[in-house]
Design a protein around this motif. Structure first.
Motif: not given
Lengths: 190, 190
Positions: A13, A15, A42, A63-65, A68, A71, A92
Motif C-alpha cells: 500500500h 501513504h 485509518e 492508497i491508505i488515508g 501523511r 509519501t 514506518s
C-alpha cells in the motif's frame, strides 16, 4: 501465560503527502474512503496508483488515508524483488536512504527519491495493554502463531498510543509463511 | 547448544513423470541439466513450463530433474493465491486431494487433476547428522534464523537419507519473511 494478539496481513500500500496527492490527482483533491481499517482514523481509499521502477510495474496499489507528512510505499520482499529494488526493513516513517520509485496517478506521475520500505513487523497497542504485556513503545519482542505453518516472529516492534487498537501487522510474505491469509492470531512470548 | 543448518530458498518448480514429460516435450524426451542442486542427483533442468489455472498463468516455471513417479507442482502461498488455488501444505509426494492445474509445454499442454502443493518446510540430513541432532525421519522440530527479520520455523519436517546433504528448504514466502533471498542459515532448537 499466553497473551493473545489479533494478527492482520497488510497487502502492499501507499501513504501520500497532500502535496503528492494533489500532483497525482489534481489540485485540492481529497481521498475517498473505501473502508475503515483496524487502527482508528485509518482507511483504505478508493484510489490506487501504479508503482514503476525502471521497466517493472505493479498496478492498482491501494492508497491508505489519511494523508501523511511524507509519501511512503510499503511493499513485501516478494514485491521488492519483482521491482528489483532492495527491500529495506524500516519502521514506518523512517525513510532516509530507502529506494525511490515512480508513482503513476490519473493526472500525472511523480518520481519519489525515497520512501519504498518493507515495514518492520510490529504491533499496535494502547498503554493499558502495553502495561499488561510489560512492554514500552519501541520495545522488541516475539509473537508465536499456531497451526501447521506455526512461526515465531522475533524482533516485533511495540508501537504504543492511546488511540491504537491491539493488532499485529504482518506483510503478505510473513502472513503467507504463517499460512495466515488476512486475519489470524498470535501469542506474545514473554 | 546451537546447531547450525544451511538454509536454501526454493522458488516455485515442477517435478514431472516421464510420461507427462514426453507428452509435453515429445516422445523419448530427456531433461537437459542446467545446474546441479544441493541434494545429490537433483538438478534444475533447462526446460520450463507455464502453469495455468482458469484465466491466471505463471510463466517459465523451472522443471527439477530427474523425473519422478508422479508429477508435482510446488508453489508458494503467494503463487497459489495469484492462481486462485487453495494452497495446501503437504510433504513432497503426498498429493492426494490437492488441486490440479494445466501445464503448458512446447508440444502440448496437459491437465493434471492433482499435484499442486505448498511444500511442508523441511530439512534434509544424513543418518549421522540426524543422530547428532537427536532426530528421526519424519520428526518435527524448530529452526531459528537470525537478524532483523529473525523467525523461528516450527513444525519443520526431518527427512533423513544416507544420500542427503544437510539443508533446510524454505519456499520464497518463508525465505522472504526471514529476509533470506537465496541462501542463509538457521539454528536447530532442541
Amino acid at each position: 501465560m499466553d497473551k493473545r494478539i489479533p494478527v492482520e496481513v497488510s497487502a502492499r500500500h501507499i501513504h501520500l503527502s497532500q502535496n503528492d496527492l494533489e500532483v497525482l490527482f489534481g489540485k485540492g483533491y481529497q481521498l475517498k474512503k473505501l473502508r475503515n481499517l483496524t487502527q482508528p482514523g485509518e482507511f483504505a481509499a478508493k484510489e490506487t496508483l501504479d508503482i514503476q521502477v525502471s521497466s517493472r510495474k505493479i498496478s492498482n496499489v491501494r492508497i491508505i488515508g489519511p494523508v501523511r507528512k511524507n509519501t511512503q510505499v510499503e511493499l513485501s520482499h516478494t514485491d521488492a524483488i519483482f521491482l528489483r529494488v532492495n527491500p529495506i526493513v524500516r519502521d514506518s516513517g523512517d525513510i532516509e536512504g530507502t529506494p525511490g520509485a515512480v508513482l503513476i496517478g490519473p493526472k500525472k506521475k511523480i518520481k519519489i527519491k525515497k520512501g519504498v520500505i518493507n515495514a518492520w513487523r510490529h504491533i499496535h497497542c494502547n498503554p493499558k495493554e502495553a502495561k499488561e504485556f510489560g512492554l514500552e513503545d519501541g520495545n522488541l519482542f516475539s509473537v508465536k502463531t499456531r497451526g501447521r505453518c506455526s512461526l515465531t516472529f522475533h524482533n516485533v516492534r511495540a508501537r504504543v498510543d492511546k488511540n491504537y487498537r491491539l493488532c499485529m501487522e504482518l506483510d503478505t510474505d510473513e502472513g503467507n509463511a504463517a499460512c495466515i491469509v488476512k486475519k489470524g492470531e498470535g501469542y506474545l512470548l514473554i
